[in-house]
Design a protein around this motif. Structure first.
Motif, mmCIF file in Angstrom:
data_model
loop_
_atom_site.group_PDB
_atom_site.id
_atom_site.type_symbol
_atom_site.label_atom_id
_atom_site.label_comp_id
_atom_site.label_asym_id
_atom_site.label_seq_id
_atom_site.Cartn_x
_atom_site.Cartn_y
_atom_site.Cartn_z
ATOM 1 N N LEU A 1 0.816 -1.223 0.000
ATOM 2 C CA LEU A 1 0.000 0.000 0.000
ATOM 3 C C LEU A 1 0.852 1.278 0.000
ATOM 4 O O LEU A 1 0.541 2.247 -0.701
ATOM 5 C CB LEU A 1 -0.992 0.017 1.171
ATOM 6 C CG LEU A 1 -2.108 -1.039 1.132
ATOM 7 C CD1 LEU A 1 -3.144 -0.769 2.224
ATOM 8 C CD2 LEU A 1 -2.814 -1.106 -0.225
ATOM 9 N N GLU A 2 1.931 1.257 0.753
ATOM 10 C CA GLU A 2 2.762 2.464 0.815
ATOM 11 C C GLU A 2 3.342 2.776 -0.575
ATOM 12 O O GLU A 2 3.241 3.905 -1.066
ATOM 13 C CB GLU A 2 3.879 2.271 1.836
ATOM 14 C CG GLU A 2 4.550 3.581 2.192
ATOM 15 C CD GLU A 2 5.691 3.403 3.190
ATOM 16 O OE1 GLU A 2 6.113 2.265 3.459
ATOM 17 O OE2 GLU A 2 6.164 4.439 3.686
ATOM 18 N N GLN A 3 3.882 1.726 -1.200
ATOM 19 C CA GLN A 3 4.414 1.887 -2.570
ATOM 20 C C GLN A 3 3.363 2.452 -3.512
ATOM 21 O O GLN A 3 3.632 3.309 -4.335
ATOM 22 C CB GLN A 3 4.758 0.518 -3.179
ATOM 23 C CG GLN A 3 5.988 -0.134 -2.736
ATOM 24 C CD GLN A 3 6.089 -1.492 -3.476
ATOM 25 O OE1 GLN A 3 5.559 -1.682 -4.576
ATOM 26 N NE2 GLN A 3 6.801 -2.421 -2.855
ATOM 27 N N LEU A 4 2.150 1.912 -3.395
ATOM 28 C CA LEU A 4 1.083 2.339 -4.299
ATOM 29 C C LEU A 4 0.773 3.828 -4.124
ATOM 30 O O LEU A 4 0.550 4.544 -5.103
ATOM 31 C CB LEU A 4 -0.183 1.501 -4.056
ATOM 32 C CG LEU A 4 -0.141 0.084 -4.631
ATOM 33 C CD1 LEU A 4 -1.173 -0.823 -3.962
ATOM 34 C CD2 LEU A 4 -0.387 0.109 -6.148
ATOM 35 N N VAL A 5 0.789 4.280 -2.867
ATOM 36 C CA VAL A 5 0.536 5.703 -2.610
ATOM 37 C C VAL A 5 1.675 6.530 -3.193
ATOM 38 O O VAL A 5 1.458 7.528 -3.901
ATOM 39 C CB VAL A 5 0.387 5.975 -1.088
ATOM 40 C CG1 VAL A 5 0.316 7.480 -0.807
ATOM 41 C CG2 VAL A 5 -0.875 5.289 -0.554
ATOM 42 N N GLN A 6 2.894 6.073 -2.920
ATOM 43 C CA GLN A 6 4.052 6.833 -3.415
ATOM 44 C C GLN A 6 4.089 6.917 -4.934
ATOM 45 O O GLN A 6 4.502 7.914 -5.511
ATOM 46 C CB GLN A 6 5.345 6.222 -2.871
ATOM 47 C CG GLN A 6 5.558 6.629 -1.425
ATOM 48 C CD GLN A 6 6.529 5.722 -0.692
ATOM 49 O OE1 GLN A 6 7.015 4.740 -1.262
ATOM 50 N NE2 GLN A 6 6.815 6.038 0.571
#
Ligand code: BGC
Length: 740
Positions: free
Chosen positions: A329-334
């Motif tokens: 999820l963090e990667q996707l936001v970034q």
């Protein structure tokens, strides 16, 4: 401050990583380096669940492994919820880290399958539904809640509300049966009782599962695809979830399968449009175990990263066990592929429930909590026994039961009679077999003085018939034979579908041979699903059949009390018993069709089995008989705003006290869509002394007599209706009324 405000305030202080942590749920992991073993825990567990590896051996091996409770992830705020941790000390350990060693001290949700007890086990949910007794359902939930809460659990993955019409499906054992109305009643009581706060703060958050229509898997094969009309979805499968939501269920668990092509886990229409917008659900959605990553296997996400995004965006707030939210999820936001606001919303929902269910207000002092409230206490066992007795169903009785006092020599045959794990039954991971009362033990315990109870193994639920001669020899001694047949605990439950619904192995042959000894014989069934036991029903050498299901910790005592007549059986089937597995799914509330099954050739039926089921829905005998008398409808014409009022007189026509579940069904005779031949609308369980008569009154608003029409709109259509009252779904009195 309200739970939402507290959640909002906390959210404002959280990093993205910490928010994602709240969306993640995982269990412990094991590392094993054992001499002489290929350490493969998944395979061991799978073998244990298929009966290939004894549970004791699994426990022995696991005890030699090193368990990682993910304390580092919890301390870093990257894991906010734990799944399936059963030991108090371990729960205490992970909670201690979350509360005292993580930056924000957010307590963990500890989610466990508390579906039929925690340490003291109650009957399987299917068996429990056969009590038709909401007080039994409440007692189970109250007792399980107390034990689980004292052990540190704060969230149960229950109630399981999948309508199950197919005996082949192994998880029918976990279900409330085939009827939607009964399931709604059970849903309400369970959710209310699990979530009701006791004086000391004891409560569990409930989750309705599995959303949705898991019971409709194709061919009754677990995890299989579901292709279902919206009408069926709304009419049959959604209402129990609606009842759970109305009762305030904090969570909903999405199901494994694909519904009309889209996996439930990432089905936005289902999780957002239907569940939230239409049904008004305000809690959070958790995926089923590893179901997020399975979206890739379904062929609906390119990889786990995409599966994570699609599941979250669909409305799946928490990822159970895939750890894909944690990973991606963090990667996707970034990368700008996911709005952080979607994560915020899911975290907000989860945190609100943590506040609402008192997680932040509890003092985490495990061990001490249990002083004076022991697990598996005498009182809890007594409750399990009282409930258990009410769940067994007497299927056949030529008068051999209850066992008369002249009977002095009782022979018990069949390994299941002594098999604690089988009597305990499936979905009992938090319980243990050790304290289970066996049938042999129960029969000895309740035997009158001068009565001798002997046991020979004879046969089990497998192909080993080697004890046949020994059993026949012992039968020569006996006044009565109690043969215990059925299924081992691993033959129903998750991933335990069966294509063949006959008694497995050599059981039928064994029983057929045994009755040739001409000793009066009773068969007690221990099993999780409706079995095709027509051969037992037809065999005149078998005087009685008692469906004992898997009744839990007190199983053997409950069955013994019934066989000796200390308790008059009152359970009624909540699933139809088909004659053969090939007739499944077989259920009572089917449409009539244009050519309803009959002796005539060109009708809807199978050539090689009777049209009627072996035992219909609602069926169950008693040691007494009930006669149904005057059946009155107060007003034969009612408007759509009015309530139908009716009454039926029921008399205990036998010589012992007994309980009867009086059932009320309707049929909409002419409608714009074909309607079921009967639909259960009300029931009441009453206790009658010999000779006593009671007038049972029912009220049924016309509003509840509608259906979803071809455009999926709920309508109450005027016209002619039938009203039925009776002892089961076939044996009924009939009246006519009209909605005008
Ligand atoms: C089952 C769920 C259960 C979960 C956690 C899954 O395999 O389908 O019903 O709640 O495991 O144990």
């Amino acid at each position: 401050m309200t739970a939402d405000r507290r959640a909002e305030e906390l959210l404002g202080r959280m990093t993205l990583k910490e928010k994602i942590g709240q969306l993640s749920q995982a269990g412990s992991t094991m590392t094993c380096t054992l001499p002489g073993f290929e350490a493969d825990i998944e395979t061991w567990v799978s073998e244990m669940l298929q009966g290939k590896l004894p549970k004791e051996e699994l426990d022995r091996r696991l005890a030699m492994c090193k368990e990682n409770l993910r304390e580092d992830e919890i301390a870093a705020g990257e894991l906010g919820n734990f799944v399936n941790l059963y030991e108090d000390e371990k729960i205490a350990a992970v909670q201690e880290v979350a509360v005292h060693k993580s930056r924000l001290g957010i307590p963990l949700f500890i989610g466990v399958d508390v579906i039929r007890g925690y340490r003291t086990m109650f009957p399987t949910p299917l068996a429990l539904s056969c009590s038709w007794d909401m007080e039994c359902v409440r007692i189970m939930a109250a007792t399980a809640k107390r034990e689980a809460y004292d052990g540190g659990v704060n969230w149960t993955f229950g109630p399981m509300l999948d309508i199950a019409r197919d005996g082949r499906w192994g998880r029918i054992v976990e279900s409330p049966g085939e009827d939607t109305y009964l399931a709604c009643r059970i849903a309400k009581v369970q959710v209310e009782e699990f979530q009701r706060e006791e004086e000391d703060g004891c409560r569990l958050m409930a989750s309705a599962k599995h959303f949705i229509a898991y019971g409709a898997v194709s061919g009754g094969q677990d995890y299989n695809t579901v292709d279902l009309s919206q009408r069926q979805l709304f009419e049959v499968y959604l209402p129990p979830f609606r009842a759970a939501i109305e009762a305030g269920a904090g969570a909903v668990m999405s199901a494994f399968h694909d519904l009309n092509g889209v996996p439930c886990t990432m089905n936005r229409w289902l999780l957002t449009d239907i569940l939230r917008k239409q049904m008004g659900f305000r809690g959070f959605v958790v995926s089923d175990a590893e179901a997020v990553k399975q979206c890739v296997t379904h062929g609906c996400a390119a990889d786990e990263r995409e599966a994570a995004r699609l599941s979250l965006e669909a409305g799946g707030d928490m990822d159970m066990s895939s750890l894909d939210y944690a990973k991606y999820l963090e990667q996707l936001v970034q990368a700008g592929e996911l709005e952080e606001a979607v994560i915020d919303e899911a975290a907000r929902r989860i945190l609100t429930k943590k506040f609402e269910f008192g997680l932040f207000d509890r003092e985490y002092t495990y061990g001490r909590l249990r002083d004076g409230q022991p697990m598996l206490s005498e009182e809890h066992r007594r409750r399990s026994l009282e409930v258990g007795k009410r769940c067994a169903v007497l299927l056949k009785n030529d008068g051999i039961l209850p066992i008369r006092s002249e009977v002095k020599k009782i022979l018990i045959v069949g390994a299941l009679a002594e098999d604690k794990q089988a009597l305990l039954g499936p979905w009992a991971f938090t319980g243990s077999a050790e304290p289970v009362a066996t049938i042999v033990g129960g029969m000895k315990k309740y035997a009158e003085e001068g009565t001798e109870v002997r046991y020979v193994r004879g046969f089990g639920a497998d192909a080993d018939c080697s004890g046949f001669e020994e059993a026949c020899e012992a039968a020569g001694w006996a006044d009565i034979v109690i043969a215990v047949a059925g299924e081992k605990e691993y033959m129903s439950g998750e991933a335990a579908s069966r294509a063949n619904l006959h008694l497995a192995g050599c059981q039928e042959r064994f029983l057929d041979g045994l009755v040739r000894m001409h000793v009066p014989t009773v068969v007690v069934l221990i099993n999780g699903r409706p079995l095709a036991v027509g051969c037992l029903q037809e065999n005149p050498g078998i005087g009685a059949i008692l469906e004992g299901w898997h009744l839990g910790t007190e199983c053997g005592n409950a069955i013994a009390e019934i066989l000796y007549g200390h308790y008059n059986p009152s359970g009624k089937l909540t699933v139809t018993f088909a004659n053969e597995g090939g007739q499944e799914p077989m259920y009572y509330n089917h449409p009539n069709t244009g050519k309803p099954g009959s002796d005539f050739k060109f009708t809807s039926k199978y050539q090689d089995v009777p049209v009627r089921p072996l035992y219909p829905f609602g069926y169950g005998l008693s040691y007494t008989t009930f006669s149904y008398g005057e059946f009155l409808v107060e007003k034969e014409r009612i408007t759509r705003e009015e309530t139908l009022k009716c009454s039926v007189k029921v008399r205990n026509a036998g010589s012992c006290a007994g309980e009867e579940t009086v059932q009320l069904y309707i049929r909409d005779v002419v409608a714009s869509c074909a309607r079921p031949v009967k639909e259960l609308k009300r029931f009441e369980k009453i206790l009658l002394q010999p000779g006593e008569e009671q007038e049972v009154r029912f009220e049924l608003p016309a509003e509840e007599m509608g259906f979803y029409d071809c455009c999926c709109k709920y309508v109450v259509e005027p016209g002619e209706f039938r009203l039925y009252a009776g002892t089961d779904s076939e044996n009924v009195l009939e009246r006519t009324f009209y909605i005008v």
